[in-house]
Write a protein that holds these residues in place. Structure first.
Motif, PDB file in Angstrom:
ATOM      1  N   PHE A 213      35.603  29.440  55.482  1.00 60.93           N
ATOM      2  CA  PHE A 213      34.363  29.688  54.741  1.00 60.93           C
ATOM      3  C   PHE A 213      34.373  31.085  54.113  1.00 60.93           C
ATOM      4  N   ALA A 214      34.759  32.098  54.875  1.00 64.94           N
ATOM      5  CA  ALA A 214      34.738  33.480  54.393  1.00 64.94           C
ATOM      6  C   ALA A 214      35.720  33.679  53.250  1.00 64.94           C
ATOM      7  N   LEU A 215      36.942  33.155  53.392  1.00 61.05           N
ATOM      8  CA  LEU A 215      37.950  33.337  52.351  1.00 61.05           C
ATOM      9  C   LEU A 215      37.553  32.633  51.052  1.00 61.05           C
ATOM     10  N   ALA A 216      37.004  31.431  51.181  1.00 62.20           N
ATOM     11  CA  ALA A 216      36.579  30.693  49.984  1.00 62.20           C
ATOM     12  C   ALA A 216      35.427  31.418  49.287  1.00 62.20           C
ATOM     13  N   SER A 217      34.494  31.936  50.057  1.00 65.20           N
ATOM     14  CA  SER A 217      33.357  32.659  49.482  1.00 65.20           C
ATOM     15  C   SER A 217      33.817  33.937  48.791  1.00 65.20           C
ATOM     16  N   MET A 218      34.745  34.660  49.424  1.00 72.18           N
ATOM     17  CA  MET A 218      35.235  35.906  48.843  1.00 72.18           C
ATOM     18  C   MET A 218      35.961  35.658  47.522  1.00 72.18           C
ATOM     19  N   LYS A 219      36.703  34.571  47.461  1.00 68.29           N
ATOM     20  CA  LYS A 219      37.460  34.281  46.241  1.00 68.29           C
ATOM     21  C   LYS A 219      36.531  33.993  45.067  1.00 68.29           C
ATOM     22  N   ILE A 220      35.540  33.140  45.281  1.00 72.41           N
ATOM     23  CA  ILE A 220      34.592  32.818  44.203  1.00 72.41           C
ATOM     24  C   ILE A 220      33.808  34.067  43.793  1.00 72.41           C
ATOM     25  N   ALA A 221      33.370  34.843  44.778  1.00 76.42           N
ATOM     26  CA  ALA A 221      32.597  36.057  44.479  1.00 76.42           C
ATOM     27  C   ALA A 221      33.450  37.069  43.720  1.00 76.42           C
ATOM     28  N   ALA A 222      34.718  37.196  44.075  1.00 74.74           N
ATOM     29  CA  ALA A 222      35.581  38.168  43.400  1.00 74.74           C
ATOM     30  C   ALA A 222      35.828  37.776  41.946  1.00 74.74           C
ATOM     31  N   TYR A 223      36.027  36.492  41.680  1.00 78.20           N
ATOM     32  CA  TYR A 223      36.188  36.039  40.294  1.00 78.20           C
ATOM     33  C   TYR A 223      34.910  36.331  39.497  1.00 78.20           C
ATOM     34  N   THR A 224      33.769  36.008  40.106  1.00 77.40           N
ATOM     35  CA  THR A 224      32.490  36.269  39.433  1.00 77.40           C
ATOM     36  C   THR A 224      32.306  37.757  39.181  1.00 77.40           C
ATOM     37  N   GLY A 225      32.596  38.570  40.195  1.00 77.39           N
ATOM     38  CA  GLY A 225      32.410  40.008  40.083  1.00 77.39           C
ATOM     39  C   GLY A 225      33.327  40.652  39.063  1.00 77.39           C
ATOM     40  N   LEU A 226      34.596  40.229  39.022  1.00 75.90           N
ATOM     41  CA  LEU A 226      35.537  40.815  38.070  1.00 75.90           C
ATOM     42  C   LEU A 226      35.146  40.451  36.637  1.00 75.90           C
ATOM     43  N   PHE A 227      34.787  39.184  36.432  1.00 69.99           N
ATOM     44  CA  PHE A 227      34.321  38.745  35.116  1.00 69.99           C
ATOM     45  C   PHE A 227      33.108  39.569  34.671  1.00 69.99           C
ATOM     46  N   ALA A 228      32.140  39.716  35.580  1.00 66.98           N
ATOM     47  CA  ALA A 228      30.926  40.468  35.258  1.00 66.98           C
ATOM     48  C   ALA A 228      31.231  41.944  35.022  1.00 66.98           C
ATOM     49  N   SER A 229      32.141  42.510  35.800  1.00 71.32           N
ATOM     50  CA  SER A 229      32.458  43.938  35.671  1.00 71.32           C
ATOM     51  C   SER A 229      33.061  44.259  34.312  1.00 71.32           C
ATOM     52  N   LEU A 230      33.980  43.405  33.853  1.00 71.50           N
ATOM     53  CA  LEU A 230      34.621  43.657  32.572  1.00 71.50           C
ATOM     54  C   LEU A 230      33.624  43.528  31.417  1.00 71.50           C
ATOM     55  N   LEU A 231      32.732  42.533  31.497  1.00 66.85           N
ATOM     56  CA  LEU A 231      31.719  42.393  30.461  1.00 66.85           C
ATOM     57  C   LEU A 231      30.664  43.501  30.552  1.00 66.85           C
ATOM     58  N   THR A 232      30.425  44.007  31.764  1.00 61.14           N
ATOM     59  CA  THR A 232      29.489  45.114  31.921  1.00 61.14           C
ATOM     60  C   THR A 232      30.009  46.368  31.221  1.00 61.14           C
ATOM     61  N   LEU A 233      31.328  46.567  31.238  1.00 62.04           N
ATOM     62  CA  LEU A 233      31.911  47.680  30.491  1.00 62.04           C
ATOM     63  C   LEU A 233      31.580  47.566  29.012  1.00 62.04           C
ATOM     64  N   TYR A 234      31.735  46.357  28.468  1.00 60.08           N
ATOM     65  CA  TYR A 234      31.455  46.128  27.051  1.00 60.08           C
ATOM     66  C   TYR A 234      29.979  46.375  26.736  1.00 60.08           C
TER      67      TYR A 234
END
Length: 498
Positions: free
Chosen positions: A219-240
């Motif tokens: 459960f923890a690993l699956a949650s971390m993976k989805i959250a990390a993809y979401t966070g990285l996507f959001a972080s790069l667009l937040t820079l823009y």
């Protein structure tokens, strides 16, 4: 009298800041978790695996706790426009009230309708209908943020209105200009995307706690993976979106930019200050003007005037703006008196004088030019806290994804501890962003139109002091209660496997 006005203004600002900052502890987590739990339930509907249903339901439980507290603080925040800021509400209520009314009628209605299905409809509606309810709950929260940010953006960049001297109110003449101004669009993108980062860090941090306790590994690993993809996507667009927002600040709020950079004397080829003496040559000029040789005014330059503003006109000295503002206020008073006397000729003369000077109306309430300078120290450092953590989170999400792909994410307990302690860092960065935005535009309640000392209600400072400490106690109790309930729900963990 002036001392009492200053005290009243300071306490009213402090109370609103207190309420807003407490409220913003809950909003970004709501927006961020809505996306992540929506992705998880989508995986459940596509795969049919109960694992994803169990995972989504756990994060929905935490979402619900946070959502409920956020509503309570938000309602108190909006009431203050009528209690503490009645002059503001009267002056621009026709404009400011519209997006807030839409937020209450449309967005809040969506949230209230579909959140019930999301929480109680698991075994009562089809999987696809339940999934739609989950996404629509998140969409409702996002639409709610949109209209609130439209209202806030209008305070930063007032457009789509005209001043009516007969009612002494600003009236909306172009709803689309207000609702879709470039400042509103970028502020929405930047705020919502940064909220996804907060949600992603929270999910990774809580999941890391399970790994530290050697519980619920899958459960923890699956949650971390989805959250990390979401966070990285959001972080790069937040820079823009952050770059675009900073450019808009340079165009429409040059004093805020100067405060953010602690720039007192501007010029061409201005460097971007990182920390201390670390600077990037010509970068501030490029970011502010899209030209490395561009001119960026400093605080003293803005007060002195004489440089070319973004619209091509020569910037006026602050002293002249204040003088023109006082002329506009006097013209309004003359117009009102002539209206009472039914003196058409004097009304028309006063109206012309008022229209000539209305862009500087708010400056008439400024006592001296130095009052136009916001808190430089606070603006400078909160901006760097926000940007510094933003860069850190890009590296953080990338590392989590790298180790996830290497299938060694569960082994690095040092990273799990860092992830857990990153949760408060995400909230600090989010709060810092709002401090930059709101402190940087002081002394204005509405940029160049209405300063805070003319926007407050006719109350005593003692009254506001009392309610300040009442709200402080109330919100502190709510915040502590939420943390306690959250911790219990996390310790309980996901539902047992069937």
């Amino acid at each position: 009298m002036l001392d009492n006005l200053d005290a009243m203004t300071d306490w009213s600002r402090a109370q609103f800041a207190l309420t807003a900052m407490y409220h913003w502890l809950f909003v970004p987590l709501t927006l961020g978790m809505a996306v992540i739990m929506g992705v998880m339930e989508t995986r459940y509907v596509i795969s049919g695996q109960d694992f994803w249903k169990r995972t989504a339901r756990f994060w929905m439980r935490l979402f619900g706790i946070n959502f409920a507290i956020g509503i309570a603080t938000g309602l108190i925040l909006e009431f203050q426009f009528g209690t503490n800021w009645s002059n503001y509400s009267w002056f621009v209520g026709d404009i400011f009230g519209a997006p807030l009314a839409i937020e209450g009628i449309l967005a809040f209605f969506m949230e209230a309708t579909f959140i019930a299905v999301m929480f109680f409809g698991w075994d009562k509606v089809s999987r696809k209908f339940h999934l739609a309810s989950t996404w629509l709950t998140g969409l409702g929260a996002t639409l709610s943020a949109w209209w609130i940010l439209v209202a806030n953006s209008w305070m930063q960049y007032p457009v789509g209105m005209t001043f009516n001297p007969e009612t002494v109110r600003n009236e909306m003449v172009d709803f689309l200009a207000v609702a879709f101004s470039p400042v509103a669009v970028m502020k929405f993108l930047h705020t919502v995307l940064s909220s996804w980062i907060v949600g992603a860090v929270f999910v990774i941090g809580v999941s890391a706690w399970f790994l530290l306790k050697r519980r619920e590994k899958e459960f923890a690993l699956a949650s971390m993976k989805i959250a990390a993809y979401t966070g990285l996507f959001a972080s790069l667009l937040t820079l823009y979106s952050g770059d675009k927002s900073a450019y808009q600040v340079a165009q429409y709020q040059p004093m805020k930019l100067a405060a953010m950079e602690a720039l007192y004397e501007g010029g061409t080829r201005q460097p971007l200050t990182l920390v201390g003496e670390w600077k990037i040559p010509a970068m501030l000029s490029f970011l502010a003007t899209r030209n490395a040789d561009g001119y960026v005014p400093g605080i003293r330059n803005i007060l002195a005037g004489g440089h070319t503003a973004h619209n091509g006109a020569q910037a006026l000295p602050a002293t002249e703006k204040i003088a023109r503002g006082k002329t506009a206020i006097a013209a309004l008073s003359d117009f009102r008196q002539a209206q009472k006397d039914n003196d058409k000729e004097k009304m028309e003369k006063s109206r012309r004088t008022l229209e000539e000077n209305i862009p500087y109306f708010g400056y008439g309430y400024i006592h001296n030019p130095e009052d136009l300078v916001p808190n430089v120290w606070l603006s400078f450092w909160t901006f760097r806290i926000m940007v510094g953590f933003g860069i850190y989170f890009i590296a953080f999400f990338a590392l989590v994804l790298f180790l996830s792909r290497k299938k060694t994410l569960s082994e690095h307990r040092w990273l799990h501890r860092i992830a857990l302690w990153s949760i408060p860092c995400a909230f600090i960065a989010s709060q810092a962003g709002w401090v930059v935005s709101e402190v940087g535009r002081q002394p204005w309640a509405i940029q160049d139109m209405l300063p805070v000392n003319a926007a407050i209600s006719d109350l005593t400072s003692g009254t506001v002091q009392s309610t300040f400490f009442i709200f402080l106690a109330l919100f502190s109790v709510l915040f502590i209660a939420e943390i306690g309930i959250m911790i219990k729900a996390i310790q309980q963990g996901p539902e047992p496997e069937m």
